[in-house]
Motif scaffolding. Structure first.
Motif, PDB file in Angstrom:
ATOM      1  N   THR A   1       0.224   9.718   2.682  1.00  0.00           N
ATOM      2  CA  THR A   1       0.058   8.267   2.653  1.00  0.00           C
ATOM      3  C   THR A   1      -0.312   7.748   4.035  1.00  0.00           C
ATOM      4  O   THR A   1      -1.225   6.936   4.188  1.00  0.00           O
TER       5      THR A   1
ATOM      6  N   TYR B   1       0.840  -1.199   0.000  1.00  0.00           N
ATOM      7  CA  TYR B   1       0.000   0.000   0.000  1.00  0.00           C
ATOM      8  C   TYR B   1       0.873   1.247   0.000  1.00  0.00           C
ATOM      9  O   TYR B   1       0.593   2.217  -0.691  1.00  0.00           O
ATOM     10  N   ARG B   2       1.919   1.206   0.808  1.00  0.00           N
ATOM     11  CA  ARG B   2       2.787   2.385   0.876  1.00  0.00           C
ATOM     12  C   ARG B   2       3.471   2.607  -0.462  1.00  0.00           C
ATOM     13  O   ARG B   2       3.577   3.729  -0.952  1.00  0.00           O
ATOM     14  N   ASP B   3       3.954   1.489  -1.079  1.00  0.00           N
ATOM     15  CA  ASP B   3       4.608   1.609  -2.387  1.00  0.00           C
ATOM     16  C   ASP B   3       3.639   2.166  -3.419  1.00  0.00           C
ATOM     17  O   ASP B   3       3.986   3.060  -4.189  1.00  0.00           O
ATOM     18  N   ALA B   4       2.421   1.612  -3.425  1.00  0.00           N
ATOM     19  CA  ALA B   4       1.444   2.057  -4.421  1.00  0.00           C
ATOM     20  C   ALA B   4       1.206   3.549  -4.277  1.00  0.00           C
ATOM     21  O   ALA B   4       1.163   4.290  -5.258  1.00  0.00           O
ATOM     22  N   SER B   5       1.085   3.989  -3.047  1.00  0.00           N
ATOM     23  CA  SER B   5       0.814   5.402  -2.827  1.00  0.00           C
ATOM     24  C   SER B   5       2.012   6.251  -3.245  1.00  0.00           C
ATOM     25  O   SER B   5       1.855   7.269  -3.914  1.00  0.00           O
ATOM     26  N   ALA B   6       3.213   5.809  -2.874  1.00  0.00           N
ATOM     27  CA  ALA B   6       4.412   6.571  -3.240  1.00  0.00           C
ATOM     28  C   ALA B   6       4.548   6.648  -4.756  1.00  0.00           C
ATOM     29  O   ALA B   6       4.909   7.699  -5.297  1.00  0.00           O
ATOM     30  N   ALA B   7       4.235   5.549  -5.452  1.00  0.00           N
ATOM     31  CA  ALA B   7       4.409   5.541  -6.901  1.00  0.00           C
ATOM     32  C   ALA B   7       3.404   6.462  -7.585  1.00  0.00           C
ATOM     33  O   ALA B   7       3.566   6.789  -8.748  1.00  0.00           O
ATOM     34  N   LEU B   8       2.355   6.848  -6.868  1.00  0.00           N
ATOM     35  CA  LEU B   8       1.405   7.792  -7.455  1.00  0.00           C
ATOM     36  C   LEU B   8       1.814   9.228  -7.166  1.00  0.00           C
ATOM     37  O   LEU B   8       1.077  10.162  -7.452  1.00  0.00           O
ATOM     38  N   GLY B   9       2.991   9.398  -6.573  1.00  0.00           N
ATOM     39  CA  GLY B   9       3.453  10.746  -6.277  1.00  0.00           C
ATOM     40  C   GLY B   9       2.733  11.370  -5.106  1.00  0.00           C
ATOM     41  O   GLY B   9       2.453  12.560  -5.097  1.00  0.00           O
ATOM     42  N   VAL B  10       2.399  10.534  -4.110  1.00  0.00           N
ATOM     43  CA  VAL B  10       1.733  11.057  -2.922  1.00  0.00           C
ATOM     44  C   VAL B  10       2.765  11.098  -1.797  1.00  0.00           C
ATOM     45  O   VAL B  10       3.541  10.155  -1.632  1.00  0.00           O
ATOM     46  N   SER B  11       2.776  12.191  -1.065  1.00  0.00           N
ATOM     47  CA  SER B  11       3.825  12.367  -0.059  1.00  0.00           C
ATOM     48  C   SER B  11       3.626  11.382   1.090  1.00  0.00           C
ATOM     49  O   SER B  11       2.548  10.818   1.278  1.00  0.00           O
TER      50      SER B  11
END
Ligand SMILES: Nc1ncnc2c1ncn2[C@@H]1O[C@H](COP(=O)(O)OP(=O)(O)OP(=O)(O)O)[C@@H](O)[C@H]1O
Ligand SMILES: [Mg+2]
Lengths: 306, 725
Positions: free
Chosen positions: B599, B585-595
């Motif tokens: 996240t 989940y953290r990776d997915a969020s980071a890959a969307l350019g979310v800080s």
């Protein structure tokens, strides 16, 4: 770049001929050169990678990779399992930073800017270089929230209680975006009547397409896809392939695939990685498949070695 | 023979051996429940039943079970039974039998026969022998024979009266006395656990499946024991406290009917009450639900009857008045529950223009009613008569218009009639909304709605002295109101203080801090803090917090001290919950350019909310019953004559100096009472007549804890649903 090969798929036989000639001369010139000739194309590279090396602890996973990826095209990465394709893909948006033991050396330039510079803004980089992971990883939220997640968090879509109280709720804009992205990812028909259901209730293939939709919603410039069709049936795969081809009119797509036919069908250029983390061949897709330079690549493509 | 059985994949019919085995299992089960009941005093063991001592029944039963278990083994080995025993019963069974026999034989030789310390040597020899026997023989004998002999021996002891209810065991060197009334049920329970296990294993023909079945029965019996301890504890307190709690309770039948009907409605809406369509444990639950629903329906009817016949009923100082008056607060609760439960089914989306205007008219009528209520509140005047008139004219007009429209329309459009005449579910929802509005109006303005005999009034429909009054002195009406509110406020304060801090620290430790000596040290310290005795927290509060907040024990000090106690547990569970949020989940969020912070806020914390609330549930149970620290930091009068007025004493002052808005609450700075604190005072007062007061207080304390418990479980369910549905 006088004798460059055009990136169009309908490249003429003549241009192919020239490259073959030049290649043989280049080989005789210097034995230590890589097995393949430097590949060049018309237009600007979006991503240019130079001397990239990646280690996981002591494990040297990628060795001296240099490659330039042209804009508005599809670049396929193929190679046997464990050869470093995912690792390479993760270098392009610095997702390797999130793996503790990974160490990256070399330069990766995105539109001329070094993304490994100290001052690089990772959040901004990842907004512009989107990624679809090898394993589908939707959030434990509704389908709608999954797709709208990126835009909401970037402040492009104003939702929530405060927005509603201020009368600035952008539900319509969100509906439109969600529908568009889900249609692009060939998922809309299946989920249009259950957008509020939890995404974890979708099948593996549906989750995969949801992740593609989620990535599209952020509107990146480059989309990195790690085997996006590995869990899909032929029909959905065909839809995704169509999507990738149409995306290439506007975006730059880098895709990892184990399916040779798929790579041959949809990509403009192909890079072949082989075990040990080397980039063995990179060139126009037709050439790589019809007339590979290296014996190892030929063996791999024809299935003699995997 | 056993080989042919082995190849059989599906059992087609139960053999008589299986029926015998399951009979033994069921009998063991029954004996276990009876023995547990004896322990809790529900089944007599000391007395005589038709001239035979109770203990003899136990003896015969246990003896029979032992013999039957032996028979199971013998039939399997030498009889016609089709079983698939393993070569040995296994090491665990051997060791268990060896230990049981060693202890049993040792005690018997030493105390019943009385042959000195040699007895233990002999006992060990016998134990080892039995253990070897269990190991070396085939499973069907090894698992049954030692059990059978042991249990039959127990039965003989009871039958012959060697161990009788009047018998008592006084272990040397202690002055404890273990009476036969305790020993008989305990030994029975142990023995039937063994026969239950052995017969369940025999039922599946021993072997792997047999062991699995045996383990299942063993675990079920132990779970049953745990559950019955819990039920017993609650029942014990309930039985002693309920009469005090309900003393002089006066209810209006109207309020009771509304509440009961709401409970019935909620049950029917949320739970399945049809045993025929469910299976397994669901069927049991459906039976229970059906029973509860029938009882609720009967009770509701009963109270309607009370209203109809106009006869007041009173029993044991509880009175029900036959008026159809409903209190505003119970009305709000009932209406709110129904409103929430019909949120989805009560929709009506007419497609025709006429249908839409009818719907709009209903809404307008409700709005007008609401508007009148607001006017009344602002003006402080009672406009209800005019208001009710206006609303009824509007509603009536709409209904008449709807019917007219339906009647006048040409027949070929009749198919659309459902578009114009609202569905019953929607009309019901309108009615509930109107009822809610009326209750809200009465609650806010205090003016009643309706007639004296049937209507909605502000208060007085529930008069519950024990809950709503302070204690009025020894021997007069007891009451727990001040202490109850003390406990409620302390728990609320502690939770609001501890939860944000704990979640914040968990976020820092899990998401930001690297795994290091530092985080490990914090983890150890947290665990240590959670096991720190509460009196130490109390002392800390007395020495550190009290001097800093007005130098007097106060509710605030108690909130902080209990908050400190709650903090480590919520921190531990939050941290565990956050650790178990997948990195994907953290990776997915980071890959969307979310800080990272975004996240955490929108993915990690929501995903770990159920864990956080689990911590709160466990912690509140502990802090709500804490007495020792309250003696130090709350320390008010045990029986104050008014409750802490926390809500009404918030003072907000706007001043010229920072922070410009000053909030203070004198009530929080005062000493107060709390339920466990008052309970302690009642007990130490030691007056016989007050004993029931103590039980009543304990019951209310249980109720308050249970209330918080249910609230948290509902919240946790809400978050879980959001994550998984
Ligand atoms: N997080 C990690 N930690 C340590 N080693 C890793 C990690 N991720 C990858 N590796 C190693 O790096 C090498 C390349 O892995 P990578 O995932 O890039 O392969 P791949 O080409 O994507 O394979 P596949 O086609 O199976 O997905 C492998 O040897 C793998 O063991
Ligand atoms: Mg991979």
């Amino acid at each position: 770049m006088t004798e460059s090969v055009t990136t169009t798929t309908d490249g003429s036989i003549e241009s192919e001929q020239t490259t073959v000639d030049e290649r043989t001369s280049a080989e005789s010139e210097e034995q230590t050169k890589p097995e393949w000739r430097e590949y060049s194309f018309a237009g600007e590279p979006v991503l240019s990678v130079e001397d990239l090396n990646v280690w996981y602890g002591d494990d040297h996973a990628l060795k001296d990779i240099s490659i330039e990826i042209p804009e508005q095209s599809v670049t396929a990465l193929i190679g046997p399992s464990g050869c470093g394709k995912s690792t390479f893909l993760r270098c392009l948006n610095r997702m390797n930073d999130r793996i503790k033991e990974a160490r990256v050396e070399g330069t990766v330039e995105f539109n001329g800017q070094d993304i490994y510079a100290d001052a690089a803004n990772l959040v901004e980089l990842r907004k512009r270089v989107g990624m679809v992971f090898q394993h589908p990883n939707p959030f434990p939220k509704s389908i709608r929230e999954n797709v709208a997640y990126g835009p909401r968090k970037h402040g492009d879509l104003n939702r929530g209680l405060v927005a509603r109280l201020l009368g600035q709720d952008e539900k319509e804009a969100e509906d439109e975006l969600v529908e568009q992205c889900l249609r692009d990812a060939a998922l809309w028909e299946e989920v249009s009547d259950r957008l509020e259901d939890n995404a974890l209730g979708l099948s593996g293939g549906q989750q995969q397409r949801l992740c593609i939709a989620r990535c599209l919603a952020v509107d990146p410039e480059v989309i990195l896809m790690d085997e996006p069709a590995s869990a899909l049936d032929p029909i959905a795969t065909a839809k995704i392939e169509d999507l990738i081809e149409s995306l290439a009119e506007e975006y730059t797509v880098v895709i990892v695939t184990h399916n040779m036919q798929q790579a041959a069908r949809i990509s403009d250029q192909t890079a072949v990685f082989l075990t040990g983390g080397e980039l063995v061949e990179y060139g126009d897709t037709d050439q790589v498949f019809e007339n590979p330079q290296s014996q190892r690549v030929e063996d791999y493509i024809t299935g003699k070695f995997g | 023979m056993s080989d042919s059985y082995r190849t059989q994949l599906v059992d087609t019919k139960g053999t008589s051996y299986e029926q015998f085995a399951i009979g033994v299992t069921v009998a063991s089960f029954v004996a276990f429940v009876l023995a547990a009941g004896t322990l809790f005093g529900w089944v007599p063991v000391a007395g005589e039943i038709s001239g035979v001592p109770g203990a003899t029944y136990f003896g015969v039963g246990v003896l029979g079970l032992g013999v039957a278990t032996g028979a199971l083994g013998a039939f399997s080995r030498w009889g016609e039974a089709q079983t698939t025993p393993s070569r040995s019963a296994g090491l665990v069974v051997g060791v268990v039998h060896a230990s049981i026999w060693t202890v049993a034989v040792g005690l018997f030789l030493r105390y019943t026969i009385g042959i000195g310390s040699v007895s233990w040597l002999l006992a060990v020899a016998v134990g080892v022998g039995v253990g070897y026997f269990a190991l070396a023989l085939p499973e069907d004998l090894g698992a049954t024979a030692p059990t059978a002999v042991f249990v039959a021996f127990l039965g003989l002891l009871f039958v012959t009266g060697l161990i009788s209810p009047s018998w008592a065991w006084q272990p040397n060197g202690t002055n404890a006395t273990i009476p036969g009334t305790l020993v008989i049920p305990l030994l029975t329970m142990g023995g039937v656990l063994m026969t239950g296990w052995a017969s369940a294993s025999a039922y599946e023909g021993f072997g792997t499946r047999g062991r699995q079945n045996g383990a299942f029965v063993l675990i079920s019996l132990v779970v049953l024991l745990t559950l019955s301890v819990l039920v017993f504890l609650l029942a014990f307190v309930f039985e002693r406290g309920i009469m005090v709690v309900l003393e002089n309770l006066t209810l209006s039948a109207g309020t009771v009917t509304v509440l009961l009907a709401t409970a019935l409605f909620a049950l029917l809406r949320t739970a399945t009450v049809r045993p025929t369509v469910a299976n397994g444990t669901d069927r049991v639950a459906a039976f229970v639900n059906l029973t509860v629903a029938s009882l609720l329906a009967l009770a509701t009817l009963g109270f309607v009857l009370v209203i109809g016949t106009n006869l007041s009923i009173s029993a044991a100082s509880i009175t029900v008045e036959p008026t159809a008056v409903v209190g505003a607060v119970p009305g709000l609760i009932a209406g709110g529950v129904v409103f929430g439960l019909t949120r989805e089914s009560g929709e009506w989306r007419p497609e025709s223009g006429r249908g839409r205007s009818i719907r709009r008219a209903f809404r307008a009528a409700l709005l007008v009613a609401g508007g009148i209520g607001v006017l009344e509140l602002v003006a402080g005047l009672e406009l209800a008569v005019a208001g009710i008139g206006a609303v009824s004219v509007l509603l009536g007009g709409v209904v008449v218009a709807a019917l007219l429209v339906a009647a006048v329309r040409p027949t070929d459009e009749r198919t659309e009639s459902d578009q114009v005449i609202p569905p019953v579910s929607w009309l019901g929802r309108v009615a509930v909304t109107a009822f809610l509005l009326a209750c809200l109006r009465v609650f806010a303005t205090g003016f009643p709605v309706g007639l004296d005999q049937a209507g909605i009034v502000a208060s007085g429909t529930i008069d519950w002295p024990f809950i709503t009054n302070p204690s009025q002195g020894l021997g007069i009406q007891p009451g727990v109101m001040p202490a109850m509110f003390g406990t409620i406020w302390i728990v609320i304060g502690a939770v609001t203080f501890a939860v944000p801090l704990a979640v914040g620290s968990a976020v820092f430790l899990t998401e930001y801090a690297e795994d290091s000596i530092f985080t490990r040290a914090v983890d150890i310290a947290t665990n240590g803090l959670w096991s720190t005795p509460s009196i130490v927290f109390g002392l800390f509060g007395l020495a550190f917090i009290v001097p800093r907040f007005g130098n007097t024990p106060s509710i605030l000090a108690a909130q902080l001290v209990l908050g400190f106690m709650l903090l480590p547990l919520v921190l531990i569970t939050s941290r565990e919950a956050m650790k178990s949020v997948p990195d994907e989940y953290r990776d997915a969020s980071a890959a969307l350019g979310v800080s990272k912070w975004q996240t955490i806020r929108s993915v990690v914390v929501p995903a770990s909310m159920p864990g956080v609330i689990t911590g709160v549930i466990l912690g509140v149970g502990r802090i709500a019953g804490e007495t020792a620290p309250l003696l130090l930091v709350l320390n008010g009068p045990a029986f104050p004559n008014s409750g802490p007025k926390v809500l009404s004493s918030f003072l907000v002052r706007i001043g010229a100096d920072p922070p410009f808005i000053h909030v203070s609450n004198p009530a929080l700075m005062e000493r107060a009472s709390a339920l466990p604190y008052q309970l302690y005072a009642v007990i130490t007062a030691g007056v016989g007549a007050e004993q029931s007061f103590g039980w009543g207080t304990a019951l209310v304390l249980l109720g308050v804890v249970l209330g918080f418990f249910l609230l948290s479980i509902a919240t946790r369910r809400y978050f879980r649903r959001k994550l998984h549905q």
